[in-house]
Design an enzyme around this catalytic site. Structure first.
Site, PDB file in Angstrom:
ATOM      1  CB  CYS A 190      28.167 -13.659  32.806  1.00  0.00           C
ATOM      2  SG  CYS A 190      26.192 -14.192  33.782  1.00  0.00           S
ATOM      3  CB  CYS A 198      26.988 -11.561  35.398  1.00  0.00           C
ATOM      4  SG  CYS A 198      26.385 -13.260  35.649  1.00  0.00           S
ATOM      5  CG  ASP A 199      29.555  -9.458  34.270  1.00  0.00           C
ATOM      6  OD1 ASP A 199      29.774  -9.341  35.648  1.00  0.00           O
ATOM      7  OD2 ASP A 199      31.088  -9.317  33.790  1.00  0.00           O
TER       8      ASP A 199
HETATM    9  P1  FAD Z   1      30.341 -23.047  40.417  1.00  0.00           P
HETATM   10  O1  FAD Z   1      30.193 -21.134  41.014  1.00  0.00           O
HETATM   11  O2  FAD Z   1      30.428 -22.985  39.505  1.00  0.00           O
HETATM   12  O3  FAD Z   1      31.114 -23.162  41.764  1.00  0.00           O
HETATM   13  C1  FAD Z   1      31.550 -24.396  41.718  1.00  0.00           C
HETATM   14  C2  FAD Z   1      33.161 -24.784  42.328  1.00  0.00           C
HETATM   15  O4  FAD Z   1      33.364 -26.011  42.858  1.00  0.00           O
HETATM   16  C3  FAD Z   1      34.250 -24.620  40.996  1.00  0.00           C
HETATM   17  O5  FAD Z   1      34.404 -23.609  40.624  1.00  0.00           O
HETATM   18  C4  FAD Z   1      35.161 -25.715  42.184  1.00  0.00           C
HETATM   19  O6  FAD Z   1      36.083 -25.150  43.598  1.00  0.00           O
HETATM   20  C5  FAD Z   1      34.567 -26.724  42.804  1.00  0.00           C
HETATM   21  N1  FAD Z   1      35.084 -28.284  42.095  1.00  0.00           N
HETATM   22  C6  FAD Z   1      34.712 -28.619  41.049  1.00  0.00           C
HETATM   23  N2  FAD Z   1      34.661 -29.822  40.788  1.00  0.00           N
HETATM   24  C7  FAD Z   1      34.744 -30.391  42.129  1.00  0.00           C
HETATM   25  C8  FAD Z   1      35.693 -31.127  42.974  1.00  0.00           C
HETATM   26  N3  FAD Z   1      35.925 -32.491  42.066  1.00  0.00           N
HETATM   27  N4  FAD Z   1      35.799 -31.151  43.805  1.00  0.00           N
HETATM   28  C9  FAD Z   1      35.911 -30.103  44.827  1.00  0.00           C
HETATM   29  N5  FAD Z   1      35.843 -29.013  44.219  1.00  0.00           N
HETATM   30  C10 FAD Z   1      35.119 -29.530  42.940  1.00  0.00           C
HETATM   31  N6  FAD Z   1      25.882 -14.892  38.680  1.00  0.00           N
HETATM   32  C11 FAD Z   1      24.770 -13.621  39.094  1.00  0.00           C
HETATM   33  O7  FAD Z   1      23.513 -13.832  40.300  1.00  0.00           O
HETATM   34  N7  FAD Z   1      25.825 -12.693  39.428  1.00  0.00           N
HETATM   35  C12 FAD Z   1      26.608 -11.928  38.794  1.00  0.00           C
HETATM   36  O8  FAD Z   1      26.904 -10.750  38.531  1.00  0.00           O
HETATM   37  C13 FAD Z   1      27.458 -12.964  37.962  1.00  0.00           C
HETATM   38  N8  FAD Z   1      29.048 -12.857  37.871  1.00  0.00           N
HETATM   39  C14 FAD Z   1      29.334 -14.065  37.260  1.00  0.00           C
HETATM   40  C15 FAD Z   1      30.255 -13.497  36.619  1.00  0.00           C
HETATM   41  C16 FAD Z   1      31.592 -14.298  35.757  1.00  0.00           C
HETATM   42  C17 FAD Z   1      32.908 -14.147  35.336  1.00  0.00           C
HETATM   43  C18 FAD Z   1      31.225 -15.505  35.762  1.00  0.00           C
HETATM   44  C19 FAD Z   1      31.745 -16.623  35.116  1.00  0.00           C
HETATM   45  C20 FAD Z   1      29.578 -16.138  37.038  1.00  0.00           C
HETATM   46  C21 FAD Z   1      28.598 -15.094  36.804  1.00  0.00           C
HETATM   47  N9  FAD Z   1      27.960 -15.174  36.854  1.00  0.00           N
HETATM   48  C22 FAD Z   1      26.894 -14.379  38.069  1.00  0.00           C
HETATM   49  C23 FAD Z   1      27.433 -17.079  37.692  1.00  0.00           C
HETATM   50  C24 FAD Z   1      27.515 -17.676  39.420  1.00  0.00           C
HETATM   51  O9  FAD Z   1      28.862 -16.918  39.276  1.00  0.00           O
HETATM   52  C25 FAD Z   1      27.070 -18.967  38.651  1.00  0.00           C
HETATM   53  O10 FAD Z   1      25.810 -19.175  37.892  1.00  0.00           O
HETATM   54  C26 FAD Z   1      27.350 -19.194  39.619  1.00  0.00           C
HETATM   55  O11 FAD Z   1      28.425 -19.257  40.830  1.00  0.00           O
HETATM   56  C27 FAD Z   1      26.834 -20.850  40.215  1.00  0.00           C
HETATM   57  O12 FAD Z   1      27.339 -21.552  41.611  1.00  0.00           O
HETATM   58  P2  FAD Z   1      27.569 -23.335  41.750  1.00  0.00           P
HETATM   59  O13 FAD Z   1      27.146 -23.492  42.780  1.00  0.00           O
HETATM   60  O14 FAD Z   1      26.321 -24.249  40.482  1.00  0.00           O
HETATM   61  O15 FAD Z   1      29.257 -23.422  41.091  1.00  0.00           O
END
Ligand code: FAD
Ligand code: NDP
Length: 325
Positions: free
Chosen positions: A148, A151-152
């Site tokens: 990302c 992000c980084d």
């Molecule tokens: P996610 O964070 O993707 O979480 C969803 C979670 O739901 C999954 O990880 C899992 O634990 C759970 N899940 C999945 N399937 C199931 C299931 N069937 N049953 C139950 N639970 C389940 N964004 C920023 O704004 N700033 C940053 O600095 C930043 N740094 C990042 C660094 C990295 C390395 C990465 C990979 C991403 C980064 N991002 C950052 C992006 C950010 O993390 C994502 O945009 C954000 O977390 C998305 O949130 P979300 O709620 O959609 O789901």
């Protein structure tokens, strides 16, 4: 009906910023939400993608930044404080039914040996960045390797360095352009002789003096001791191997939205993201909402995920209080 029969108002599936923001709003709206946070679902710990990173510097409210895992613990605590119940289980399957309208319409959620019936669902299961699985990747992940750039990319370790981006799609193009703000040079490694990115993005990339595109190149290994120092590569046309000295390696080879457990019961796009009605979190099934990265392949940020989690909770609340049709 058996004694342990449960009818929930709202089940939230997921545990990232979208799920927890939805849980906070739904809890405060007295919907008594049940959250399935997952157990290493999609290969990521409960708490989602931010549990895999170090410093988060762009989430509002933390002027000095906050570590990703700590931010997620705080969101989880806030969800519970607002009344959400949290189950540490992965949802294996759902039954979204075939018709009917509210209030008769219900859905089933299956997690392990549990089966729970609910009036509405918010899917916030996120997406997982694809990795290359090359030697050195595991050891140097987040020590110079990232998936990302937005992000980084601004982190001090990447400033004024040669940065390598792998991929040829719109994400790779966007990330490379973003990284030119910080890097001394950006090298994009493309595995074939063409970019997949849109024409407009291609023009921007190819016209940028700070970006060099290398064609027909595969990455072989990430090299470094405590941090990334170089990337070993091979030209897949000539077979010639070489080493690129670099301070950062960014993967932009696509993401996998965590939607397999839906078994095709919601409309998805061609790469598996949930389709929502523009400007809303409504899915193809009334009463089922989607928030966060599972329905967003463009922004993919914690704050946008949280924002859509809020929208999903408000829309679910409205749906649950609508008069019967
Ligand atoms: P996610 O964070 O993707 O979480 C969803 C979670 O739901 C999954 O990880 C899992 O634990 C759970 N899940 C999945 N399937 C199931 C299931 N069937 N049953 C139950 N639970 C389940 N964004 C920023 O704004 N700033 C940053 O600095 C930043 N740094 C990042 C660094 C990295 C390395 C990465 C990979 C991403 C980064 N991002 C950052 C992006 C950010 O993390 C994502 O945009 C954000 O977390 C998305 O949130 P979300 O709620 O959609 O789901
Ligand atoms: P894509 O699937 O479009 O592109 C992935 C790229 O990575 C391709 O060039 C692919 O090569 C390459 N790739 C895949 N696996 C490997 C590997 N193992 N080694 C080396 N290269 C690899 O993903 P994106 O994330 O770029 O885009 C996803 C969707 O999101 C697209 O629809 C895109 O248009 C959209 N998007 C739109 C944006 C915008 O409009 N601003 C911004 C970002 C994304 P190959 O071409 O050979 O398969």
């Amino acid at each position: 009906m058996t004694e342990d029969y449960i009818m929930e108002n709202l089940i939230i599936i997921g545990s990232g910023p979208a799920a927890h923001t939805a849980a906070i709003y739904a809890g405060r709206a007295k919907l008594d939400p049940l959250v399935y946070e997952g157990m290493m679902a999609g290969g990521v710990a409960a708490g989602g993608q931010l549990t895999t990173t170090t410093e988060v510097e762009n989430y509002p409210g933390f002027p000095c930044g906050i570590r990703g895992p700590e931010l997620m613990v705080r969101m989880r605590d806030q969800s519970m404080r607002c009344g959400a119940r949290i189950e540490t289980q992965t949802v294996d399957n759902v039954d979204l039914g075939t018709g009917g309208s509210r209030p008769a319409r219900t859905f089933k959620v299956f997690a392990g040996s549990e089966s729970v019936e609910t009036r509405s669902i918010i899917v916030a299961t996120g997406a997982t960045a694809k990795r290359m699985a090359i030697p050195g990747e595991e050891e140097l992940w987040q020590k110079g390797i990232s998936a990302c750039a937005v992000c980084d990319g601004a982190l001090p370790i990447f400033r004024d360095k040669v940065l390598v981006v792998i991929g040829g799609g719109d994400t790779a193009a966007e990330e490379a352009l973003f990284l030119t703000k910080y890097a001394s040079k950006v090298i994009i490694l493309v595995r074939r002789d063409a970019l997949r990115a849109s024409k407009a993005m291609q023009e921007r990339v190819l016209g940028n003096k700070k970006i060099e595109v290398r064609w027909n190149i595969n990455a072989l290994a990430a090299v470094g001791d405590k941090k990334l120092d170089a990337v070993k590569v091979k030209n897949n046309k000539t077979g010639k191997e070489s080493t690129i000295e670099a301070g950062g390696l960014f993967y932009a080879i696509g993401r996998l939205p965590n939607t397999a457990f839906l078994n095709g019961q919601l409309a998805l796009d061609d790469v598996g993201y949930i389709k929502t009605t523009p400007g809303t979190t409504k899915t193809s099934v009334e009463g089922v909402f989607a928030a966060g990265d599972v329905q967003d392949k463009i922004c993919r940020q914690a704050v946008t995920a949280a924002g859509s989690g809020c929208m999903a909770a408000l829309e679910a609340e409205r749906y649950l209080s609508e008069p019967a049709k």
